[in-house]
Design a protein around this motif. Structure first.
Motif, mmCIF file in Angstrom:
data_model
loop_
_atom_site.group_PDB
_atom_site.id
_atom_site.type_symbol
_atom_site.label_atom_id
_atom_site.label_comp_id
_atom_site.label_asym_id
_atom_site.label_seq_id
_atom_site.Cartn_x
_atom_site.Cartn_y
_atom_site.Cartn_z
ATOM 1 N N LYS A 249 -8.790 -25.462 -24.572
ATOM 2 C CA LYS A 249 -8.458 -25.046 -23.204
ATOM 3 C C LYS A 249 -7.904 -23.627 -23.223
ATOM 4 O O LYS A 249 -8.052 -22.887 -22.277
ATOM 5 N N ILE A 250 -7.244 -23.276 -24.318
ATOM 6 C CA ILE A 250 -6.833 -21.886 -24.551
ATOM 7 C C ILE A 250 -7.046 -21.603 -26.026
ATOM 8 O O ILE A 250 -7.102 -22.520 -26.845
ATOM 9 N N LEU A 251 -7.203 -20.338 -26.341
ATOM 10 C CA LEU A 251 -7.370 -19.938 -27.734
ATOM 11 C C LEU A 251 -5.992 -19.641 -28.297
ATOM 12 O O LEU A 251 -5.466 -18.558 -28.137
ATOM 13 N N ASP A 252 -5.400 -20.634 -28.965
ATOM 14 C CA ASP A 252 -4.026 -20.449 -29.417
ATOM 15 C C ASP A 252 -3.919 -20.360 -30.937
ATOM 16 O O ASP A 252 -2.838 -20.256 -31.476
ATOM 17 N N TYR A 253 -5.055 -20.414 -31.633
ATOM 18 C CA TYR A 253 -4.994 -20.278 -33.076
ATOM 19 C C TYR A 253 -4.823 -18.802 -33.417
ATOM 20 O O TYR A 253 -5.573 -17.962 -32.976
ATOM 21 N N ARG A 254 -3.849 -18.487 -34.226
ATOM 22 C CA ARG A 254 -3.563 -17.088 -34.539
ATOM 23 C C ARG A 254 -4.585 -16.596 -35.557
ATOM 24 O O ARG A 254 -4.707 -17.118 -36.652
ATOM 25 N N ILE A 255 -5.315 -15.552 -35.165
ATOM 26 C CA ILE A 255 -6.424 -15.087 -35.986
ATOM 27 C C ILE A 255 -6.181 -13.697 -36.561
ATOM 28 O O ILE A 255 -7.102 -13.066 -37.060
ATOM 29 N N VAL A 256 -4.928 -13.222 -36.478
ATOM 30 C CA VAL A 256 -4.624 -11.899 -36.991
ATOM 31 C C VAL A 256 -5.001 -11.776 -38.458
ATOM 32 O O VAL A 256 -5.554 -10.767 -38.903
ATOM 33 N N LEU B 89 -17.120 -19.737 -29.594
ATOM 34 C CA LEU B 89 -16.137 -20.508 -28.830
ATOM 35 C C LEU B 89 -16.810 -21.218 -27.663
ATOM 36 O O LEU B 89 -16.178 -21.513 -26.649
ATOM 37 N N SER B 90 -18.089 -21.482 -27.801
ATOM 38 C CA SER B 90 -18.844 -22.082 -26.705
ATOM 39 C C SER B 90 -18.497 -23.555 -26.502
ATOM 40 O O SER B 90 -17.922 -24.197 -27.375
ATOM 41 N N PHE B 91 -18.847 -24.047 -25.294
ATOM 42 C CA PHE B 91 -18.665 -25.460 -24.942
ATOM 43 C C PHE B 91 -17.210 -25.913 -25.090
ATOM 44 O O PHE B 91 -16.900 -26.916 -25.718
ATOM 45 N N ASN B 92 -16.317 -25.115 -24.514
ATOM 46 C CA ASN B 92 -14.912 -25.483 -24.447
ATOM 47 C C ASN B 92 -14.453 -25.394 -22.999
ATOM 48 O O ASN B 92 -15.282 -25.451 -22.082
ATOM 49 N N LYS B 93 -13.155 -25.242 -22.781
ATOM 50 C CA LYS B 93 -12.625 -25.141 -21.421
ATOM 51 C C LYS B 93 -11.733 -23.914 -21.289
ATOM 52 O O LYS B 93 -10.710 -23.941 -20.606
ATOM 53 N N LEU B 94 -12.140 -22.839 -21.935
ATOM 54 C CA LEU B 94 -11.357 -21.607 -21.886
ATOM 55 C C LEU B 94 -11.398 -21.003 -20.493
ATOM 56 O O LEU B 94 -12.454 -20.833 -19.904
ATOM 57 N N SER B 95 -10.200 -20.642 -19.988
ATOM 58 C CA SER B 95 -10.128 -19.957 -18.696
ATOM 59 C C SER B 95 -9.725 -18.496 -18.874
ATOM 60 O O SER B 95 -9.818 -17.716 -17.929
ATOM 61 N N PHE B 96 -9.283 -18.125 -20.076
ATOM 62 C CA PHE B 96 -9.016 -16.725 -20.374
ATOM 63 C C PHE B 96 -9.146 -16.526 -21.881
ATOM 64 O O PHE B 96 -9.163 -17.483 -22.655
ATOM 65 N N ILE B 97 -9.254 -15.259 -22.279
ATOM 66 C CA ILE B 97 -9.439 -14.907 -23.684
ATOM 67 C C ILE B 97 -8.156 -14.303 -24.230
ATOM 68 O O ILE B 97 -7.596 -13.370 -23.646
ATOM 69 N N SER B 98 -7.711 -14.826 -25.343
ATOM 70 C CA SER B 98 -6.511 -14.310 -25.982
ATOM 71 C C SER B 98 -6.727 -12.882 -26.459
ATOM 72 O O SER B 98 -7.797 -12.526 -26.958
ATOM 73 N N LEU B 99 -5.683 -12.060 -26.303
ATOM 74 C CA LEU B 99 -5.759 -10.671 -26.753
ATOM 75 C C LEU B 99 -5.902 -10.583 -28.261
ATOM 76 O O LEU B 99 -6.332 -9.554 -28.791
ATOM 77 N N GLU B 100 -5.536 -11.655 -28.951
ATOM 78 C CA GLU B 100 -5.667 -11.631 -30.406
ATOM 79 C C GLU B 100 -7.127 -11.523 -30.834
ATOM 80 O O GLU B 100 -7.449 -10.985 -31.892
ATOM 81 N N LEU B 101 -8.024 -12.036 -29.996
ATOM 82 C CA LEU B 101 -9.447 -11.938 -30.297
ATOM 83 C C LEU B 101 -9.889 -10.482 -30.369
ATOM 84 O O LEU B 101 -10.808 -10.126 -31.114
ATOM 85 N N CYS B 102 -9.240 -9.637 -29.581
ATOM 86 C CA CYS B 102 -9.602 -8.219 -29.505
ATOM 87 C C CYS B 102 -9.208 -7.445 -30.753
ATOM 88 O O CYS B 102 -9.485 -6.244 -30.854
ATOM 89 N N MET B 103 -8.560 -8.108 -31.683
ATOM 90 C CA MET B 103 -8.142 -7.450 -32.920
ATOM 91 C C MET B 103 -9.182 -7.595 -34.032
ATOM 92 O O MET B 103 -9.004 -7.051 -35.116
#
Length: 566
Positions: free
Chosen positions: A402-409, A420-434
């Protein structure tokens, strides 16, 4: 500058015939006045049933303002008017043109596409300066032989008419560079076409051609040949000797064998989808040194040879809807950006790998080259994030996000593909942008309606899949990622795109806007000439019409460019 035209010597009817017709009343005097200065007159989409006399006689009659007691500034001297060189009468209801056409001998461009013309006047032979003639989307059944007098013609557009033959002497148009006679009723192409030595682009698609003349190989400058949607069972071997050929379209025919191209060293795109080709052998591939796009979809292929690795420049390969049960592992060595495999009975690659896209399939095939034994990835738990095969990071399985909360730094130096397909994400974590090395991002089937501006930092991103979300506009941040080559945003609610910003995306090759809410397609989108795949089906716009969409990306872009206001 035209010669001064004195009042005493003029036709006594001049300046009055046009004003007495309803057609003439639909041409504002301001437009005519501007046309005398610029030499260009655009009367497209005005509901005209006939061409007003004031148009034909624009350079013959003394203008109305000269009959009034006016003083003229230097910029408004009607006697210094410019002869009309460009006349646009497209998208009206014209059923015929009169011989008064001869009164505009200076014309270099005549655009009368999208009318109801059944013939052209013989007086067209007197337009000796004409360089571009567009009579597409009319009802022409024959062409007057006089058209062969237009020796300066460079572009001739006759598509979407009812032509059954080409007049004798057509080869006299030796300056012709662009010829489109698609979507007619032609059953043969004259052998004399070989004399069109300046021709660069020839479109003969959507006719009733059963064969091509051997002489067509004589077009030594031809770069683009479109033979889609005909009845071709073979193509002459001589076609392989066309040294300048870069794009060849043979889709939707009845070909059973792929031609060989020993001399076509410049061939960049070969489209032979929707035929009956059963065999793809090394002999068909060994000369395609420059090929970038190979379309083999909807045929009867059962295998792909190992020699596919000869195509070291190949970027797009479409093998969908064939009978292929396995792929050579060597395919993973190619620099492919797009690989389509849907509709094949593949047994050696799991369906979930195919669903993850091109890079994941290539990665899998490369791993099979390295591994002599069973592929170890078969026992790996599938996760919502797809990591590079060399990564040793253990990511826990995630069933539904539902949210991307796994820390991917900690992964930012190794991750290139994220799914990240076929989930229920309503926004993208800024961590993805890293993820500085991210090249592929799959976000389809979520609840997204926006993307963070920080995604601009993804300086290597090439492919993004946003299909089946809730976007109402194309996210602005995408325009600022210059490396993007593929944007998939079908099945959303997108209502507009910015063609100017899109044009600046020089690497963009594929844009999928199917099944959105586009009420109109901006004509300026036609300037995005780098697009090789533009998908627009399933939107509520009226133009381009379905017939244009079916012809493919090149035809769509050309149609849009023709509608850009002058």
């Amino acid at each position: 500058m035209s010669r001064p035209r004195g009042v005493a010597g003029r036709d006594p009817r001049a300046g009055f015939r046009a004003e007495r017709t309803d057609a003439g009343a639909s041409v504002p005097q301001g437009l005519l006045k501007a046309a005398r200065r610029s030499g260009q007159l655009n009367l497209s989409g005005r509901g005209l049933r006939e061409v007003p006399q004031c148009v034909w006689r624009i350079n013959v009659d003394v203008p109305e303002e000269a009959n009034q007691n006016l003083s003229f500034s230097a910029a408004e001297r009607w006697w210094e008017q410019t002869d009309l060189t460009k006349l646009i009468l497209s998208s009206n209801q014209l059923q015929s043109l009169t011989d008064d056409l001869r009164l505009l001998p200076a014309l270099t461009v005549l655009d009368i596409h999208d009318n109801q013309l059944t013939s052209l006047p013989s007086a067209i032979r007197e337009l000796e300066n004409l360089q571009k003639l567009n009579v597409s989307h009319n009802k022409l059944q024959i062409l007057p032989e006089e058209i062969t007098n237009l020796r300066n013609l460079k572009g001739l557009y006759l598509q979407h008419n009812e032509l059954t033959r080409i007049p004798e002497g057509f080869e006299q148009l030796f300056n012709l560079e662009d010829l489109d006679i698609s979507n007619n009723r032609l059953t043969t192409v004259p052998a004399s076409f070989s004399s069109l030595s300046s021709l660069v682009r020839l479109n003969i698609s959507s006719n009733q051609l059963k064969s091509l003349p051997v002489e067509i190989s004589g077009m030594k400058r031809l770069k683009h040949l479109d033979c889609n949607s005909n009845l071709l069972e073979t193509v002459p071997p001589e076609l392989a000797n066309m040294e300048s050929l870069e794009l060849l379209y043979l889709r939707r025919n009845k070909l059973r064998f792929l031609p060989e191209f020993p001399s076509c060293r410049l061939l960049k795109e070969l489209h032979v989808g929707e035929n009956q080709i059963e065999i793809l052998g090394p002999e068909h591939l060994k000369h395609l040194n420059s090929i970038l796009v190979l379309d083999l979809r909807d045929n009867k292929l059962r295998s792909v040879p190992d020699e596919i690795t000869l195509l070291q420049s190949l970027e797009r390969l479409d093998l969908s809807n064939n009978d292929i049960s396995s792929l050579p592992c060597s395919l993973g060595k190619l620099p492919l950006k797009f690989l389509a495999l849907e509709g094949n009975p593949l047994r050696t690659i799991r369906r979930e790998i195919i669903n993850k896209g091109t890079q994941e399939v290539l990665k899998y095939l490369r791993s099979k080259i390295k591994d002599d034994g069973p592929n170890q990835s078969d026992s790996v738990v599938e996760t919502a994030m797809t990591l590079p095969s060399e990564s040793r990071v253990n990511v826990h399985a995630i069933i539904t996000l539902k949210i991307l909360d796994y820390r991917i730094v900690e992964l930012k130096e190794m991750v290139s593909d994220v799914n990240l397909s076929f989930n229920k994400l309503s926004f993208i974590s800024l961590e993805l942008c890293m993820l500085q090395k991210l090249t592929f991002l799959d976000l389809r089937n979520n609840f997204l309606n926006s993307l963070p501006e920080e995604m601009e930092s993804l300086i290597r991103l090439q492919t993004i899949n946003l299909s089946f979300n809730r976007f109402k506009i194309l996210p602005d941040v995408l325009y600022h990622i210059p490396t993007l080559e593929t944007i998939l945003i079908s099945n959303n609610q997108v209502g507009s795109v910015d063609p100017q910003k899109m044009k600046a995306m020089e690497n963009l090759i594929t844009l999928d806007l199917q099944n959105n809410d586009l009420l109109q397609i901006p004509p300026e989108l036609g300037n995005c000439v780098n697009l090789r795949t533009l998908l627009l089906d399933g939107n509520p716009f009226r133009v381009p019409r379905a017939a244009i969409l079916m012809k493919g990306t090149a035809a769509i872009l050309e149609y849009l460019r023709d509608r850009i206001p002058t």
